[in-house]
Design an enzyme around this catalytic site. Structure first.
Site, PDB file in Angstrom:
ATOM      1  N   ASP A 162       4.377 -10.370  44.224  1.00 43.17           N
ATOM      2  CA  ASP A 162       4.248 -11.343  43.911  1.00 43.17           C
ATOM      3  C   ASP A 162       2.480 -11.460  44.000  1.00 43.17           C
ATOM      4  OD1 ASP A 162       3.283 -13.637  42.858  1.00 43.17           O
ATOM      5  OD2 ASP A 162       4.978 -14.610  43.826  1.00 43.17           O
ATOM      6  N   LYS A 170      -4.418 -19.391  38.942  1.00 41.71           N
ATOM      7  CA  LYS A 170      -5.328 -19.119  40.048  1.00 41.71           C
ATOM      8  C   LYS A 170      -6.357 -18.618  39.946  1.00 41.71           C
ATOM      9  CE  LYS A 170      -1.420 -20.887  42.496  1.00 41.71           C
ATOM     10  NZ  LYS A 170      -0.087 -20.054  42.376  1.00 41.71           N
ATOM     11  N   TRP A 184       6.859 -18.964  48.763  1.00 44.88           N
ATOM     12  CA  TRP A 184       6.905 -18.223  47.898  1.00 44.88           C
ATOM     13  C   TRP A 184       7.500 -16.965  47.893  1.00 44.88           C
ATOM     14  CZ3 TRP A 184       6.211 -21.124  44.428  1.00 44.88           C
ATOM     15  CH2 TRP A 184       5.161 -22.089  44.563  1.00 44.88           C
TER      16      TRP A 184
HETATM   17  C1  LIG Z   1       1.142 -20.588  42.739  1.00 47.16           C
HETATM   18  C2  LIG Z   1       2.066 -19.557  43.144  1.00 47.16           C
HETATM   19  C3  LIG Z   1       3.523 -18.948  42.845  1.00 47.16           C
HETATM   20  C4  LIG Z   1       4.476 -20.215  41.297  1.00 47.16           C
HETATM   21  O1  LIG Z   1       3.792 -19.805  40.421  1.00 47.16           O
HETATM   22  P1  LIG Z   1       3.636 -20.830  39.489  1.00 47.16           P
HETATM   23  O2  LIG Z   1       3.189 -20.084  38.177  1.00 47.16           O
HETATM   24  O3  LIG Z   1       4.095 -22.313  39.130  1.00 47.16           O
HETATM   25  O4  LIG Z   1       5.771 -20.409  39.029  1.00 47.16           O
HETATM   26  C5  LIG Z   1       4.450 -17.817  42.895  1.00 47.16           C
HETATM   27  N1  LIG Z   1       3.616 -16.895  44.053  1.00 47.16           N
HETATM   28  C6  LIG Z   1       2.527 -17.320  44.399  1.00 47.16           C
HETATM   29  C7  LIG Z   1       1.975 -16.340  45.446  1.00 47.16           C
HETATM   30  C8  LIG Z   1       1.981 -18.349  44.119  1.00 47.16           C
HETATM   31  O5  LIG Z   1       0.269 -18.307  44.910  1.00 47.16           O
END
Ligand SMILES: *Cc1c(COP(=O)(O)O)cnc(C)c1O
Length: 359
Positions: free
Chosen positions: A171, A195, A101
């Site tokens: 993030d 999540k 990511w």
């Molecule tokens: C799941 C995840 C993403 C992607 O998320 P989307 O909402 O599908 O774009 C990005 N960063 C992290 C840390 C993730 O766990």
């Protein structure tokens, strides 16, 4: 009805109590005569829902007044572009590369700005959080980006880089709401909801006010934080039902004692699993101890066929989605807020059984 223990990395398990509340309100919300899904987002009833969701967010996360909470769409993935479009004045940013990511965030930003990689753990398949050499930091960067919890590899930033006046952007898709966080240390925090917040379709962005209103020329209206900040996340139709679910999840967290109680619960769960892994003769955690995540726990047997058999055994016992990410193999147990301690205890019980049969 038999609900499974769902160890999926996302979309992920939700608190059963929340699902039951949602079910009881599904057909008619309050005395509105309609479902939340059917409501106009401009209605008084809906405005109360989104307002409560924001105020719960502020309360539960102790978000300071000079931060805005935005309810957006496009996933965390769209933030990989929105962050550089909104924050880049000089056109450069620092990145820590700690997994897929983080790499994707950098690759997307590189379409717009110069990206400086200050550290990476790719040399050891992202199994640790790299140390920082502050002399490599760009003092004039527009921002410094980290992926705080690396969902795929199971690592977590237990210490933040000291970026001085450079806004730290994180993030936090897979660790938001898992423990208290000092929001004031960050310029922007963002997370996909699927999540640890609620169902997919909602992205939460917490942004410091002074970082709003500086989007680069040519930024599409929908990608400008100011558009959403000025319109209470209602410039267009927001993901109304996902926001409602998020409100229920936040109320559930609050009723359980807030983020410090969540942290205690999550530490207890993770300790059960890590303690077993540290003493197992068959299973092995893949992450260096000081970088371990509370939310995502990857592990292997070292034998792909045994891994497969183990995952099948788990499924037969109502423990699902334990397969590791396709890029790393093995197993991964995602143990977000809504995973009960019993689920982790059951997992360890099956691991013990499987170990006894296979060594
Ligand atoms: C799941 C995840 C993403 C992607 O998320 P989307 O909402 O599908 O774009 C990005 N960063 C992290 C840390 C993730 O766990």
């Amino acid at each position: 009805m038999a609900r499974v223990y769902n160890f999926s990395a996302g979309p992920a398990t939700l608190p059963e109590e929340v699902l039951k509340t949602a079910a009881s309100e599904l057909v008619e919300y309050g005395d509105s005569g309609q479902s939340v899904m059917e409501m106009s987002h401009r209605s008084k009833e809906y405005q109360a829902i989104i307002d409560e969701c924001e105020s719960l967010f502020r309360e539960v996360m102790s978000i300071p007044d000079n931060y805005r909470v935005l309810f957006l769409q496009g996933g965390a993935s769209l933030q990989f572009a929105m962050v550089p479009l909104n924050l880049a004045k000089k056109g450069r940013a620092d990145f820590a590369i700690t997994g897929q990511w983080a790499k994707k965030a950098r690759a997307e930003a590189a379409k717009f700005i110069d990206c400086n990689v200050v550290s990476s753990s790719e040399d050891k398949t992202f199994s640790y959080i790299p140390k920082f050499d502050e002399s490599k930091f760009d003092k004039d960067a527009d921002y410094f980006h980290i992926c705080m919890n690396n969902t795929i590899y199971g690592t977590y930033f237990h210490q933040l880089p000291n970026t001085g006046d450079v806004p730290l952007v994180a993030d936090i898709s897979s660790c938001i709401l898992s423990e208290p966080i000092d929001v004031s240390k960050f310029g922007v925090l963002y997370a996909g909801a699927q999540k640890n917040i609620g169902p997919a379709g909602l992205t939460v962005v917490i942004v410091r006010e002074d970082l709003i209103g500086n989007a680069r020329e040519g930024t599409p209206t929908m990608l400008d934080y100011k558009t959403h900040a000025d319109n209470g996340s209602m410039f267009n139709t927001p993901p109304t039902y996902a926001i409602y679910m998020c409100k229920l999840v936040l109320a559930w967290i609050k009723s359980k004692g807030g983020l410090s109680a969540m942290a205690e619960h999550n530490k207890k769960k993770a300790a059960i699993l890590y303690d077993f892994l540290d003493n197992s003769k068959l299973f092995k955690g893949t992450v260096e101890k000081d970088s371990r995540s509370l939310m995502n726990v990857p592990f292997v047997t070292g034998d792909a066929d045994l891994d497969k058999k183990f995952i099948e055994r788990c499924t037969e016992n109502g423990l699902v989605n334990l397969k590791g990410h396709r890029s790393v193999g093995g197993m991964r147990a995602s143990i977000y807020n809504a995973m009960p301690i019993k689920g982790v205890e059951k997992l360890v019980e099956i691991m013990k059984e499987f170990e006894a049969e296979n060594i």
